[in-house]
Design a protein around this motif. Structure first.
Motif, short mmCIF file in Angstrom:
data_model
loop_
_atom_site.label_atom_id
_atom_site.label_comp_id
_atom_site.label_asym_id
_atom_site.label_seq_id
_atom_site.Cartn_x
_atom_site.Cartn_y
_atom_site.Cartn_z
N HIS A 185 0.83 -1.21 0.00
CA HIS A 185 0.00 0.00 0.00
C HIS A 185 0.87 1.26 0.00
O HIS A 185 0.57 2.23 -0.73
CB HIS A 185 -0.91 -0.02 1.22
CG HIS A 185 -1.90 1.10 1.26
ND1 HIS A 185 -2.90 1.26 0.33
CD2 HIS A 185 -2.04 2.14 2.14
CE1 HIS A 185 -3.61 2.34 0.61
NE2 HIS A 185 -3.11 2.89 1.69
N VAL A 186 1.93 1.24 0.79
CA VAL A 186 2.83 2.40 0.83
C VAL A 186 3.47 2.60 -0.54
O VAL A 186 3.58 3.73 -1.04
CB VAL A 186 3.90 2.21 1.91
CG1 VAL A 186 5.00 3.26 1.78
CG2 VAL A 186 3.28 2.29 3.29
N GLY A 187 3.91 1.49 -1.17
CA GLY A 187 4.52 1.61 -2.49
C GLY A 187 3.58 2.20 -3.52
O GLY A 187 3.99 3.03 -4.36
N VAL A 188 2.31 1.82 -3.46
CA VAL A 188 1.33 2.32 -4.43
C VAL A 188 0.97 3.78 -4.15
O VAL A 188 0.85 4.60 -5.07
CB VAL A 188 0.07 1.44 -4.41
CG1 VAL A 188 -1.05 2.07 -5.24
CG2 VAL A 188 0.39 0.05 -4.94
N GLN A 189 0.81 4.12 -2.88
CA GLN A 189 0.29 5.44 -2.51
C GLN A 189 1.37 6.48 -2.25
O GLN A 189 1.02 7.65 -2.01
CB GLN A 189 -0.59 5.31 -1.26
CG GLN A 189 -1.85 4.49 -1.46
CD GLN A 189 -2.80 5.15 -2.43
OE1 GLN A 189 -2.89 6.38 -2.51
NE2 GLN A 189 -3.52 4.33 -3.19
N LEU A 190 2.63 6.10 -2.28
CA LEU A 190 3.68 7.06 -1.93
C LEU A 190 3.65 8.32 -2.79
O LEU A 190 3.78 9.44 -2.27
CB LEU A 190 5.06 6.38 -2.02
CG LEU A 190 6.23 7.21 -1.50
CD1 LEU A 190 6.03 7.60 -0.04
CD2 LEU A 190 7.54 6.43 -1.67
#
Length: 432
Positions: A185-190
């Motif tokens: 999720h962090v990778g997608v939303q960064l």
């Protein structure tokens, strides 16, 4: 008609990126109830607010995961893992932090889910295969987060009826699932988070996300509009209230392990000074089914080693050199309490049966007939530590039956579930 020379290449690219192709839109007649464009009019929600909450929640979950993983490794150590015996309070600290951050994440998770709740009803619900996969991954993250937080609260409250599984195993494996989903999720939303928090807008973002960030900035500025402020709480006020709730939960629970704050621990399920001999108890003698065996006048502690065997009654144990240590009982549920323990050093018993305490691994077995924690392994670094005792007394009094009478293990920097009570046998092995 002249065919463009790049047409075959473009066609191959289009086919290679089929998962990004838009799906047919659903019928507009479905846009009712929460799917209406104006279904969620609150001006408090914004990508910037969600990003700030997500950062705080990510830090809390990260701390929880690392401290929980450490506790698991201590209880189920692989061959490469060595946990020191000093300082004696280290496990008390790490597990206290684990439970405190878990409880503090309750309001953070609640407000974070509130801030993104309208996105469940975005239109169209699924734009492409890639978008569907992204939404599914968010669903996994939300489910895992709720499982961890709710299960953790039930565990420290010792209310296991709603959980038809062994809590520790479920909590451990879903913790890995939550950590993995969070990283994805962090990778997608960064990029989205970076755009929402940055002022001015970074120039290297994709155009679509840059436009969304500019629009979001305009919406965020509306929070300062007096007309918006008159409607109720501002976003800054919401963040402040969330932080205050997390802090209040921490202060009113952390006293179960920090004695000076015990008077404030009105929400803590355990008090560090409540229990027999002013020490809390998790499993009683009746619950373990050992009362009769522990009080039997014929009780003997068996010590088996490479150089001999001992059979010691309570009088013989008291006749051996006695030592006293101030050590905490630190429970995986987050509470801990320091007490003064007196008994025989484990190293002395190991030496009496012909083993080297500096190199010996010891298996300590309870009088319990069965149970996940009826025995525990003591590694060499604890076997040789002079603070590791086969305790016979606490606070100068003989052990209460619920504290492990007639003899129990007490060792420094060790989870309470591994401080075996009602010891019946000690098996001394060689070096690992």
């Amino acid at each position: 008609m002249v065919r463009h020379p790049d047409a075959p290449l473009n066609e191959r690219r289009r086919r290679a990126r089929w998962w990004l192709a838009p799906l047919p839109p659903p019928p507009a007649a479905l846009r009712r109830g929460p799917l209406r464009p104006d279904a969620f009019p609150s001006p408090l929600r914004s990508t910037r607010l969600t990003s700030r909450l997500g950062i705080a929640l990510g830090v809390a979950f990260g701390v929880c995961f690392l401290t929980g993983l450490l506790s698991h490794l201590i209880q189920h150590p692989p061959g490469w893992f060595i946990w020191p015996s000093r300082p004696v309070w280290l496990y008390r600290l790490t597990q206290g932090v684990h439970v405190a951050t878990g409880l503090a994440s309750v309001p953070l998770l609640g407000v974070k889910l509130w801030s993104v709740y309208p996105r469940l009803f975005t239109w169209p619900p699924v734009r492409s295969v890639a978008h569907a996969a992204e939404r599914a991954s968010v669903g996994v993250l939300v489910a895992a987060a709720l499982f961890q937080v709710i299960g953790g609260v039930l565990n420290i409250s010792r209310w296991y009826a709603p959980m038809p599984f062994f809590f520790t195993t479920g909590h451990y494996w879903v913790g890995w699932l939550a950590a993995g989903a969070l990283l994805v999720h962090v990778g997608v939303q960064l990029p989205v988070v970076t755009a929402a928090l940055a002022r001015p807008q970074p120039p290297d973002l994709p155009p679509r996300r840059a436009e969304a960030a500019v629009a979001e900035a305009a919406v965020d500025e509306s929070a300062a509009d007096p007309a918006v402020a008159r409607r109720g709480m501002s976003r800054r006020g919401l963040l402040t209230a969330t932080a205050a709730a997390a802090g209040l939960i921490t202060v009113t629970t952390v006293g179960e392990t920090i004695r000076p704050l015990s008077g404030l621990a009105v929400l803590a399920p355990r008090r560090p000074d409540v229990g027999p001999q002013r020490v809390p108890v998790n499993k009683s003698a009746d619950g373990a089914g050992v009362r009769a065996a522990a009080l039997d006048p014929s009780y003997r502690l068996l010590v088996d080693g490479p150089g001999g065997h001992l059979s010691l009654d309570v009088a013989a144990l008291n006749a051996l050199p006695q030592h006293t240590a101030d050590l905490p009982i630190a429970c995986v549920e987050g509470w801990s309490a320091t007490a003064t323990w007196t008994g025989v050093r484990l190293a002395d018993l190991v030496a009496l049966v012909g083993a080297d305490p500096a190199r010996a691994t010891v298996l300590v077995e309870s009088l319990q007939a069965a149970g996940r924690y009826r025995s525990s392994t003591v590694p060499p670094q604890l076997t040789r530590d002079p603070l590791t005792l086969i305790a016979l007394r606490v606070g100068g009094e003989p052990l209460h039956i619920d504290h492990g009478h007639p003899a129990r293990l007490i060792a420094p920097n060790r989870p309470g579930v591994l401080q075996t009570k009602w010891i019946g046998r000690i098996a001394v092995g060689g070096p690992r």
